[in-house]
Design an enzyme around this catalytic site. Structure first.
Site, PDB file in Angstrom:
ATOM      1  N   LYS A 104     -10.248  -5.091   0.919  1.00 31.39           N
ATOM      2  CA  LYS A 104      -8.946  -6.099   0.571  1.00 31.39           C
ATOM      3  C   LYS A 104      -7.615  -4.791   1.312  1.00 31.39           C
ATOM      4  O   LYS A 104      -8.063  -3.673   0.975  1.00 31.39           O
ATOM      5  CB  LYS A 104      -9.182  -6.386  -0.711  1.00 31.39           C
ATOM      6  CG  LYS A 104      -7.666  -6.752  -0.779  1.00 31.39           C
ATOM      7  CD  LYS A 104      -7.894  -7.081  -2.346  1.00 31.39           C
ATOM      8  CE  LYS A 104      -7.000  -7.867  -3.212  1.00 31.39           C
ATOM      9  NZ  LYS A 104      -5.647  -8.116  -2.632  1.00 31.39           N
ATOM     10  N   CYS A 414       6.121  35.919 -10.569  1.00 30.94           N
ATOM     11  CA  CYS A 414       6.950  36.193 -11.404  1.00 30.94           C
ATOM     12  C   CYS A 414       6.286  37.901 -10.818  1.00 30.94           C
ATOM     13  O   CYS A 414       4.604  37.534 -10.818  1.00 30.94           O
ATOM     14  CB  CYS A 414       6.714  36.134 -13.131  1.00 30.94           C
ATOM     15  SG  CYS A 414       6.406  37.862 -14.086  1.00 30.94           S
TER      16      CYS A 414
HETATM   17  S1  IVH Z   1      -8.762 -13.926   2.507  1.00 28.77           S
HETATM   18  C1  IVH Z   1      -7.121 -17.912   0.605  1.00 28.77           C
HETATM   19  N1  IVH Z   1      -9.951 -11.836   3.028  1.00 28.77           N
HETATM   20  O1  IVH Z   1      -5.507  -9.651  -0.487  1.00 28.77           O
HETATM   21  C2  IVH Z   1      -7.170 -16.611   0.905  1.00 28.77           C
HETATM   22  N2  IVH Z   1      -7.226 -12.039   1.939  1.00 28.77           N
HETATM   23  O2  IVH Z   1      -4.993 -11.274  -4.014  1.00 28.77           O
HETATM   24  C3  IVH Z   1      -7.930 -15.587   1.169  1.00 28.77           C
HETATM   25  N3  IVH Z   1      -6.206  -9.332   1.740  1.00 28.77           N
HETATM   26  O3  IVH Z   1      -3.597 -12.906   0.316  1.00 28.77           O
HETATM   27  C4  IVH Z   1      -7.967 -14.412   2.137  1.00 28.77           C
HETATM   28  N4  IVH Z   1      -7.323  -8.303   3.012  1.00 28.77           N
HETATM   29  O4  IVH Z   1      -2.792 -10.982   1.318  1.00 28.77           O
HETATM   30  C5  IVH Z   1      -8.841 -12.184   2.696  1.00 28.77           C
HETATM   31  N5  IVH Z   1      -9.973  -8.697   3.918  1.00 28.77           N
HETATM   32  C6  IVH Z   1      -8.842  -9.885   3.386  1.00 28.77           C
HETATM   33  C7  IVH Z   1      -7.465  -9.293   2.683  1.00 28.77           C
HETATM   34  C8  IVH Z   1      -7.370  -9.797   2.358  1.00 28.77           C
HETATM   35  C9  IVH Z   1      -6.208  -8.469   1.800  1.00 28.77           C
HETATM   36  C10 IVH Z   1      -5.216  -9.668   0.624  1.00 28.77           C
HETATM   37  C11 IVH Z   1      -4.395 -11.281   1.368  1.00 28.77           C
HETATM   38  C12 IVH Z   1      -4.455 -12.187   0.046  1.00 28.77           C
HETATM   39  C13 IVH Z   1      -4.108 -10.855  -0.858  1.00 28.77           C
HETATM   40  C14 IVH Z   1      -5.270 -12.071  -2.336  1.00 28.77           C
END
Ligand code: IVH
Length: 655
Positions: A104, A414
């Site tokens: 993420k 010091c």
């Molecule tokens: S999938 C339908 N994959 O995290 C939403 N999101 O908290 C699909 N993000 O809105 C999102 N890495 O901005 C997806 N590998 C990843 C991601 C990712 C970062 C962010 C993205 C999303 C948010 C969700």
């Protein structure tokens, strides 16, 4: 030429694997530019020269998303992930579910629309229904293809991704902002978001943003039936997909993969804040459906947050072992990734000045790879009107002598060798766990034995008598006896620990080992020449200089003499043994008491072992701390030996 340059862009920015030099690349671009200048009728929007718009954008137009930009439900424990898996199985009626686990990325969500393979529009999430049109700015990101590669399967698609700023760029940017007195960005995500909203695309170019694409929003091309296949296809089309992802057969494999990244997140050149877990087979998506906010076929597993906001109540001054006076931030206690934080390091007074940190400020603190949190920045909007800049001290807060700033250093020192604070810290260091490991010699005892004059330097510890110690505050007979025993026991510590304990500057435990291997006794080392010391592999001029300086100082020689007379171990006695962990593969999981996991890994390496991040049959043993993750389960399942921290420390003791 355009496709050539686009190819090289892709090699460089997406694959990180260029096949020509930067110079050759620049030449190509220069040639194309001059051709396009001569024949402007042939300039096309997907030309690599068109990444940087020259004109200023006036604010941003809004874009209505064709499909809403959803967010994800968050989970914070593996049990919640298992619960998600149960829900998915129940709704779909399936017994086995494949998942794709991805990082993420901690950045800014964007949607990229391609029409006829050309990049047509880029927008931010906004409120999920409408977002900002940031096309011009996203075009400056070199890993975003202006034209998709391949057979056109995906030529009309909308993909979703995360724009981020690499950590190093973030550090550089903040450094520049510090110098020019601009407000700092709290983290790379804020910096990326701020950069995407800049009005001058040239300025955006200089921010070196980057992207990972992770989802196709529309249409789900019939050709692909799984998310995993789609990711591979996106990559083929030249989009930047993060390679750190895994197709998992079940939720336990997902958990194992999450666990791997909890440990490895600091190795990445960008920030991530957890994992995203997605059901692989598209045919299940419809059954799973969505809530108003998020799809039910995906979920985020969030790592513990590393930043928090709190109040800076005070700045304390600490005098260290070498006389350096360090400011320490006293904070309104806040919970942060598993512990309550009440203090943060401020490193030195320059840092307070640079970041303009004042008592009464609201500050953002961060716990990174290191154990002690640091102050990232001040929230200026919340500064009380009467907050005054912090003035560095002129005198030692403990002994009152004038502080000195050596030319080559930022630190204030010091230089009074009789400063009680320095003596106390030296004794604490001497008695520390990696050094003489004297049980029961806590800070309260050290304070008293120095303040009452019982001990003037660490060698005096060995002259302490039971009757002296019993008189100390809050000291029972039993603990006094334990302390005396502890001191006595420490005389048997191996020589490298003694050498470390006496606190020669720059001589850590590893260097101490090397010096003992070469010289065998403190006496021999004290007579060694610069060349002899420096000729040891891994020992450089800094250590060699420092050792020489230490043994030139009469006071040190006196202390060593006293140590010897009390019977401390100043010669190598033990037979040279092989390293205790030679050739052993060891996995560490869970929170340890005595060491951070990073420090423990270093320790394992120094003892000849091989730390590994995943458990297999080849693992010799798993060292388990508090709240271990799935590695612990796996070790049990595979019948790999499991040992606790105390047992482990016993095993390596005396090495
Ligand atoms: S999938 C339908 N994959 O995290 C939403 N999101 O908290 C699909 N993000 O809105 C999102 N890495 O901005 C997806 N590998 C990843 C991601 C990712 C970062 C962010 C993205 C999303 C948010 C969700």
């Amino acid at each position: 030429m355009r496709s050539d340059i686009n190819y090289h862009n892709w090699r460089y920015y997406v694959l990180n694997d260029p096949v020509i030099s930067d110079y050759e690349y620049d030449q190509l671009v220069a040639q194309l530019k001059s051709l396009e200048k001569k024949y402007p009728q042939f300039v096309t929007p997907d030309s690599p020269t068109q990444r940087i718009g020259d004109e200023l954008t006036e604010g941003f137009a809004t874009v209505e998303h064709k499909l809403p930009m959803l967010s994800l439900d968050n989970t914070y424990s593996y049990d919640e992930l298992r619960e998600f898996d149960r829900r998915v199985k129940k709704t779909t009626g399936e017994t086995e579910i494949e998942y794709v686990a991805e990082l993420k990325i901690d950045g800014v969500a964007v949607a990229l629309r391609y029409g006829n393979s050309l990049l047509a529009q880029c927008s931010t999430r906004g409120n999920g229904i409408v977002g900002d049109d940031v096309t011009t700015n996203v075009r400056t990101i070199k890993s975003v293809p202006l034209k998709l590669l391949g057979n056109g399967d995906l030529k009309n698609i909308e993909v979703r991704g995360e724009v981020y700023m690499p950590r190093e760029e973030f550090e550089k940017l903040n450094e520049k902002r510090e110098i020019s007195g601009e407000n700092l960005f709290a983290n790379p995500r804020n910096a990326a978001a701020g950069s995407l909203k800049l009005l001058d695309p040239k300025e955006v170019t200089s921010r070196h943003l980057n992207i990972f694409v992770h989802t196709v929003a529309s249409p789900s091309s019939k050709k692909y039936t799984t998310h995993y296949q789609t990711l591979l296809a996106l990559k083929e089309a030249g989009l930047k997909v993060n390679d750190n992802m895994k197709l998992c057969n079940n939720i336990e494999e997902v958990i194992e993969y999450c666990e791997l990244w909890v440990d490895k997140r600091d190795e990445l050149e960008y920030e991530m804040d957890g994992m995203v877990v997605k059901v692989n087979r598209f045919e299940l998506y419809e059954k799973l459906g969505m809530t108003t906010k998020s799809p039910r076929w995906a979920i985020a597993y969030k790592f513990p947050a590393r930043q928090a906001t709190t109040l800076l109540r005070d700045i304390n001054l600490q005098v260290g072992r070498t006389g350096v006076v360090t400011p320490v931030a006293i904070l309104q206690p806040v919970p942060l990734s598993g512990s309550t934080i009440g203090r943060a390091t401020l490193h030195n007074f320059d840092e307070i000045k640079r970041k303009d940190i004042r008592i009464g400020d609201t500050v953002i603190i961060e716990k990174g790879g290191e154990v002690i949190p640091k102050i990232v920045k001040v929230v200026l909007d919340k500064r009380p009107k009467d907050a005054i800049p912090f003035q560095p001290p002129k005198k030692c807060p403990v002994c009152g002598s004038e502080l000195v700033k050596f030319e080559e250093e930022v630190a204030l020192r010091c230089v009074n060798v009789a400063c009680p604070a320095q003596i106390k810290r030296t004794i604490q260091y001497f008695a520390g766990r990696n050094a003489m490991d004297i049980d029961g010699l806590g800070i309260a005892v050290v304070e008293q034995i120095v303040d009452t004059g019982l001990v003037k330097d660490y060698s005096d510890l060995y002259s302490l008598k039971l009757k002296d110690i019993i008189k100390l505050d809050r000291m029972g007979r039993k603990s006094a006896k334990n302390l005396i025993d502890g001191i006595e026991k420490s005389k048997k510590r191996p020589l490298h620990r003694v050498l470390f304990a006496i606190g020669i500057r720059y001589v850590g435990i590893h260097a101490a080992r090397l010096l003992v291997e070469r010289f065998g006794s403190v006496d021999a080392l004290s007579k060694a020449s610069y060349e002899e010391i420096e000729s040891i592999p891994e020992i450089g001029p800094t250590i060699a200089d420092s050792v020489l300086k230490f043994f030139k100082d009469r006071r040190n020689l006196n202390i060593l003499k006293k140590l010897k007379s009390y019977g401390a171990n100043l010669e190598r006695k033990e037979e040279r043994k092989g390293k205790v962990l030679e050739g052993k593969t060891i996995v560490v999981t869970g929170a340890l008491k005595k060491y951070t996991r990073e420090r423990m890994k270093e320790l394992i390496i120094s003892l000849g072992g091989r730390p590994s991040s995943s458990v297999s049959k080849k693992t010799d043993f798993v060292l388990v701390g508090k709240e271990p993750g799935s590695k612990y389960e796996k070790a049990k399942a595979l019948g790999v030996k499991i040992i606790g921290e105390v047992e482990f420390l016993k095993m390596i003791e005396e090495h």
